[in-house]
Design a protein around this motif. Structure first.
Motif, PDB file in Angstrom:
ATOM      1  N   THR A  82      34.495  24.789 -32.115  1.00 46.64           N
ATOM      2  CA  THR A  82      35.595  25.306 -31.055  1.00 46.64           C
ATOM      3  C   THR A  82      36.369  24.015 -30.431  1.00 46.64           C
ATOM      4  O   THR A  82      37.489  24.193 -29.751  1.00 46.64           O
ATOM      5  N   ARG A  84      35.409  22.399 -27.701  1.00 42.10           N
ATOM      6  CA  ARG A  84      35.003  22.237 -26.159  1.00 42.10           C
ATOM      7  C   ARG A  84      33.540  22.284 -25.902  1.00 42.10           C
ATOM      8  O   ARG A  84      32.948  22.865 -26.749  1.00 42.10           O
ATOM      9  N   ARG A 112      36.101  30.016 -26.600  1.00 42.36           N
ATOM     10  CA  ARG A 112      37.027  29.283 -27.610  1.00 42.36           C
ATOM     11  C   ARG A 112      37.833  28.361 -26.357  1.00 42.36           C
ATOM     12  O   ARG A 112      37.735  28.625 -25.181  1.00 42.36           O
ATOM     13  N   ASP A 114      40.812  27.936 -25.845  1.00 37.68           N
ATOM     14  CA  ASP A 114      41.821  28.647 -25.045  1.00 37.68           C
ATOM     15  C   ASP A 114      41.504  29.859 -24.397  1.00 37.68           C
ATOM     16  O   ASP A 114      42.378  30.665 -24.103  1.00 37.68           O
ATOM     17  N   ASP A 115      40.267  30.044 -24.123  1.00 29.76           N
ATOM     18  CA  ASP A 115      39.912  31.145 -23.442  1.00 29.76           C
ATOM     19  C   ASP A 115      40.344  31.312 -22.064  1.00 29.76           C
ATOM     20  O   ASP A 115      39.886  32.355 -21.357  1.00 29.76           O
ATOM     21  N   GLY A 116      40.761  30.492 -21.545  1.00 28.39           N
ATOM     22  CA  GLY A 116      41.281  30.422 -19.979  1.00 28.39           C
ATOM     23  C   GLY A 116      40.178  30.011 -19.031  1.00 28.39           C
ATOM     24  O   GLY A 116      40.366  30.029 -17.752  1.00 28.39           O
TER      25      GLY A 116
END
Length: 260
Positions: A82, A84, A112, A114-116
């Motif tokens: 991922t 991160r 992931r 870009d999941d916020g």
């Protein structure tokens, strides 16, 4: 990008954003480079349709965090997939659930990049930035990667007040890095233990006297590995307790909605 010299790359990083970029280009450890790229190419069947990150994984969290959590290394199909820290694997779910429980994360899962997910006042990093075979970096790989952690600690010095280290490997890696970054570690060096707490006095900086906290609290915690969490060696309550205590010492507001 100083790909073969962590020491040079770290020294040339003026801030954490620049450091993170340089970390992602590091190729200093041939065994780790070969492994992370092999995993990214062969993939796990469950993630066959995904593009793996396959590079070193930088730290994650705000650049002015008063609390730092130090792990071991990215997981082959977690952070190495991922991009991160502690993202996309069960260890990360345990860690971020605990941070969310005490109010230091916007959500309790990390799926992931870009999941916020946002972290509040806490940054997550590791002493080794590449996924190692069998989750076991060598001492040499740990030492080669150390300049990245030393620089990260140095850039956090103006705000850093507490460090939580997950596991004995991270503890052994963090102590010399903290020393190099300007904190006085007691002698003899404190041994790792779950719940250990050590006060580190910050040595004065000749070029910037009086900036940043005068000391930092170092905490030991069992690693959030599946082995530890599945066997009950580390329970969610134990993890929350260490993180909440560290957050309190760092001056971060927390909440405690749990009952066990």
């Amino acid at each position: 990008m100083d790909s073969s010299s962590p020491a040079q790359g770290a020294a040339r990083s003026a801030d954490l954003a620049a450091l993170d970029v340089r970390i992602t280009g590091c190729r200093a450890c041939p065994r780790l480079v070969a492994w992370r790229e092999e995993v990214a190419a062969t993939k796990r069947a469950a993630f066959a349709d995904q593009t793996y990150w396959g590079r070193p994984v930088p730290g994650f969290g705000p650049p002015d965090a008063p609390l730092l959590v130090v792990g071991l290394a990215p997981a082959a199909h977690g952070g190495n997939r991922t991009g991160r820290m502690f993202t996309g694997d069960r260890s990360g779910d345990v860690l971020y659930a605990a941070l969310h429980d005490i109010g230091l994360a916007s959500r309790g899962t990390s799926v992931r990049a870009d999941d916020g997910l946002e972290l509040y006042g806490v940054r997550v990093t590791s002493p080794v930035h590449c996924a190692p075979p069998a989750n076991k970096p060598t001492p040499g790989e740990r030492d080669t990667c150390r300049p990245w952690l030393v620089r990260e600690l140095g850039l956090l010095r103006p705000t850093l007040r507490a460090v939580v280290v997950l596991g004995a490997f991270g503890w052994q890696a963090a102590l010399p890095a903290l020393t190099e970054a300007g904190w006085a570690v007691p002698r003899p060096r404190p041994a790792f233990a779950h719940g250990a707490r050590v006060t580190l006095v910050r040595r004065p900086e000749p070029d910037a006297p009086g900036t940043g906290p005068a000391s930092a609290e170092l905490f030991g915690c069992f690693h959030v590995s599946q082995r530890n969490t599945f066997t009950g060696r580390l329970t969610p309550a134990m993890l929350r307790q260490v993180l909440a205590t560290a957050a309190e010492s760092a001056g971060l507001p927390t909440r405690s909605p749990w009952t066990s």
